[in-house]
Design a protein around this motif. Structure first.
Motif, mmCIF file in Angstrom:
data_model
loop_
_atom_site.group_PDB
_atom_site.id
_atom_site.type_symbol
_atom_site.label_atom_id
_atom_site.label_comp_id
_atom_site.label_asym_id
_atom_site.label_seq_id
_atom_site.Cartn_x
_atom_site.Cartn_y
_atom_site.Cartn_z
ATOM 1 N N PRO A 199 6.741 -13.544 4.320
ATOM 2 C CA PRO A 199 7.582 -12.494 3.726
ATOM 3 C C PRO A 199 7.740 -12.705 2.227
ATOM 4 O O PRO A 199 7.797 -13.840 1.747
ATOM 5 C CB PRO A 199 8.914 -12.661 4.469
ATOM 6 C CG PRO A 199 8.945 -14.094 4.878
ATOM 7 C CD PRO A 199 7.519 -14.473 5.159
ATOM 8 N N THR A 200 7.803 -11.623 1.482
ATOM 9 C CA THR A 200 8.036 -11.666 0.039
ATOM 10 C C THR A 200 9.104 -10.637 -0.305
ATOM 11 O O THR A 200 9.573 -9.884 0.559
ATOM 12 C CB THR A 200 6.746 -11.357 -0.736
ATOM 13 O OG1 THR A 200 6.400 -9.970 -0.539
ATOM 14 C CG2 THR A 200 5.588 -12.239 -0.285
ATOM 15 N N SER A 201 9.471 -10.593 -1.563
ATOM 16 C CA SER A 201 10.461 -9.606 -2.001
ATOM 17 C C SER A 201 9.926 -8.183 -1.915
ATOM 18 O O SER A 201 10.688 -7.214 -1.937
ATOM 19 C CB SER A 201 10.888 -9.910 -3.444
ATOM 20 O OG SER A 201 9.768 -9.874 -4.311
ATOM 21 N N GLU A 202 8.590 -8.040 -1.805
ATOM 22 C CA GLU A 202 7.962 -6.714 -1.751
ATOM 23 C C GLU A 202 7.484 -6.361 -0.347
ATOM 24 O O GLU A 202 6.774 -5.377 -0.177
ATOM 25 C CB GLU A 202 6.792 -6.672 -2.729
ATOM 26 C CG GLU A 202 7.206 -6.967 -4.163
ATOM 27 C CD GLU A 202 6.014 -7.206 -5.061
ATOM 28 O OE1 GLU A 202 5.032 -7.833 -4.578
ATOM 29 O OE2 GLU A 202 6.041 -6.772 -6.215
ATOM 30 N N TRP A 204 5.437 -8.043 2.965
ATOM 31 C CA TRP A 204 4.686 -9.164 3.518
ATOM 32 C C TRP A 204 3.410 -9.356 2.708
ATOM 33 O O TRP A 204 2.884 -8.416 2.118
ATOM 34 C CB TRP A 204 4.324 -8.912 4.986
ATOM 35 C CG TRP A 204 5.498 -8.887 5.894
ATOM 36 C CD1 TRP A 204 6.291 -7.816 6.191
ATOM 37 C CD2 TRP A 204 6.050 -9.997 6.621
ATOM 38 N NE1 TRP A 204 7.288 -8.175 7.060
ATOM 39 C CE2 TRP A 204 7.168 -9.509 7.354
ATOM 40 C CE3 TRP A 204 5.708 -11.344 6.744
ATOM 41 C CZ2 TRP A 204 7.934 -10.321 8.177
ATOM 42 C CZ3 TRP A 204 6.474 -12.151 7.568
ATOM 43 C CH2 TRP A 204 7.577 -11.652 8.274
ATOM 44 N N ARG A 292 -1.938 -7.993 -0.401
ATOM 45 C CA ARG A 292 -0.725 -7.212 -0.192
ATOM 46 C C ARG A 292 -1.064 -5.775 0.212
ATOM 47 O O ARG A 292 -2.123 -5.256 -0.143
ATOM 48 C CB ARG A 292 0.143 -7.163 -1.451
ATOM 49 C CG ARG A 292 0.819 -8.467 -1.796
ATOM 50 C CD ARG A 292 1.981 -8.257 -2.760
ATOM 51 N NE ARG A 292 1.617 -7.519 -3.968
ATOM 52 C CZ ARG A 292 2.118 -6.326 -4.283
ATOM 53 N NH1 ARG A 292 2.981 -5.717 -3.482
ATOM 54 N NH2 ARG A 292 1.764 -5.727 -5.413
ATOM 55 N N ASP A 298 4.991 -0.265 6.514
ATOM 56 C CA ASP A 298 6.199 -1.022 6.195
ATOM 57 C C ASP A 298 6.539 -1.952 7.353
ATOM 58 O O ASP A 298 6.083 -1.759 8.491
ATOM 59 C CB ASP A 298 7.389 -0.090 5.938
ATOM 60 C CG ASP A 298 7.187 0.807 4.719
ATOM 61 O OD1 ASP A 298 6.823 0.257 3.669
ATOM 62 O OD2 ASP A 298 7.378 2.033 4.846
#
Length: 314
Positions: A199-202, A204, A292, A298
């Motif tokens: 997981p990332t701030s944007e 996965w 990414r 989503d």
């Protein structure tokens, strides 16, 4: 001396002889033989024989005992992807190379033997850097993106030498026939630890410990060859400059699998279409690179597709 060497591929020819049953195009029709067959006397068993038990009796209680305690597959266990071939060809533009399903330490002695069999004179030999040079060509070996595999190149005058690579591919194919299945399985297990969906701030992202250019090339090869299901997943466009792909992908939750007839009818009514998804391969500094999803999916659907891409790269 002309740097281009007329390479002779080391290929073993297998002669297969097949014996036919026909003579002058005539096949004997046994239907008549069966029609004229006569009923023979029943088989008489010698003294002490048990006519009730049958020709091949099965001892009672053996079947249940043999299966009791046998290992069973764990629920939800994933199937690892294993290499379909010991050696595969790759290309991008004028650049060509081989991917061999063995670690560089195992490929290096194969390469040395290949050069020796071709009668080439070695002018530079650096096993640590994976460089083997001759007047006719320069060979390099390095770790491949796929764990436990190697990338092998042959260049002459700074360009990929197609005939040399063809000869190498034939030689590695012969060597690969003696590679054990356990060794290939170990390579597949080792590759699993190299890739991670995180997981990332944007959303996965798929982390890959390799530079973005190599990741894009390998992903391009895999998507072109294995993303070819018109109903669920397919490659639409590629942009090498931006290192982006545009694919069509239908998430598992919309395919109505494993939910019975009612779910199948719901899917038929909704008639879902694969989503248009844009992927990008980005550099991640010393950590390598990451893949990414820029748009199209989503949440859990995004993670699902990235896991699918990770399986392609393993």
């Amino acid at each position: 001396m002309n740097p281009a060497l007329k390479w002779t591929p080391l290929v073993v020819a297998l002669a297969l002889a097949t014996a036919g049953c026909a003579r002058d195009g005539y096949y004997h029709d046994r239907n008549l033989d069966y029609g004229e067959a006569e009923i023979a006397e029943p088989l008489r068993l010698p003294g002490g024989g048990d006519a009730v038990a049958g020709a091949m009796p099965v001892p009672q209680g053996r079947i249940a005992a043999s299966t009791e305690g046998a290992p069973r597959p764990a629920a939800g266990s994933a199937v690892r992807h294993t290499p379909e071939a010991f050696v595969e060809s790759r290309e991008r533009g004028d650049d060509r190379w081989l991917v061999v399903a063995a670690a560089p330490a195992a490929v290096w002695p194969m390469l040395e033997e290949f050069v020796e069999r071709q009668g080439l004179t070695v002018t530079q030999r650096d096993a640590r850097q994976g460089i083997l040079a001759t007047p006719q060509g320069r060979f390099t070996v390095q770790s491949a993106l796929r764990g436990g595999a190697s990338e092998v190149r042959c260049e002459a005058a700074g360009r990929s030498h197609a005939a040399c690579l063809s000869a190498l591919a034939g030689y590695f194919e012969m060597q690969g026939q003696s590679a054990s299945a356990s060794a290939l399985a170990a390579s597949a297990e080792a590759s699993a630890a190299l890739l991670a969906v995180q997981p990332t701030s944007e959303g996965w992202a798929l982390s890959v410990p390799a530079d973005a250019e190599r990741v894009w090339s390998e992903l391009d090869y895999q998507l072109a060859g294995r993303f070819d299901d018109a109903d669920f997943q397919r490659l639409l466009e590629r942009d090498a400059t931006a290192r982006e792909f545009r694919v069509a992908y239908l998430p598992q939750r919309l395919r109505g699998q494993g939910e019975g007839m009612l779910a199948a009818l719901a899917i038929w009514r909704d008639d879902p279409e694969p989503r248009a998804v844009r992927l990008r391969v980005e550099g991640a500094g010393s950590e390598g690179s990451r893949v990414r999803i820029i748009e199209g999916l989503d949440g859990a659907d995004q993670r699902e597709l990235l896991e699918r891409l990770a399986d392609l790269l393993r």
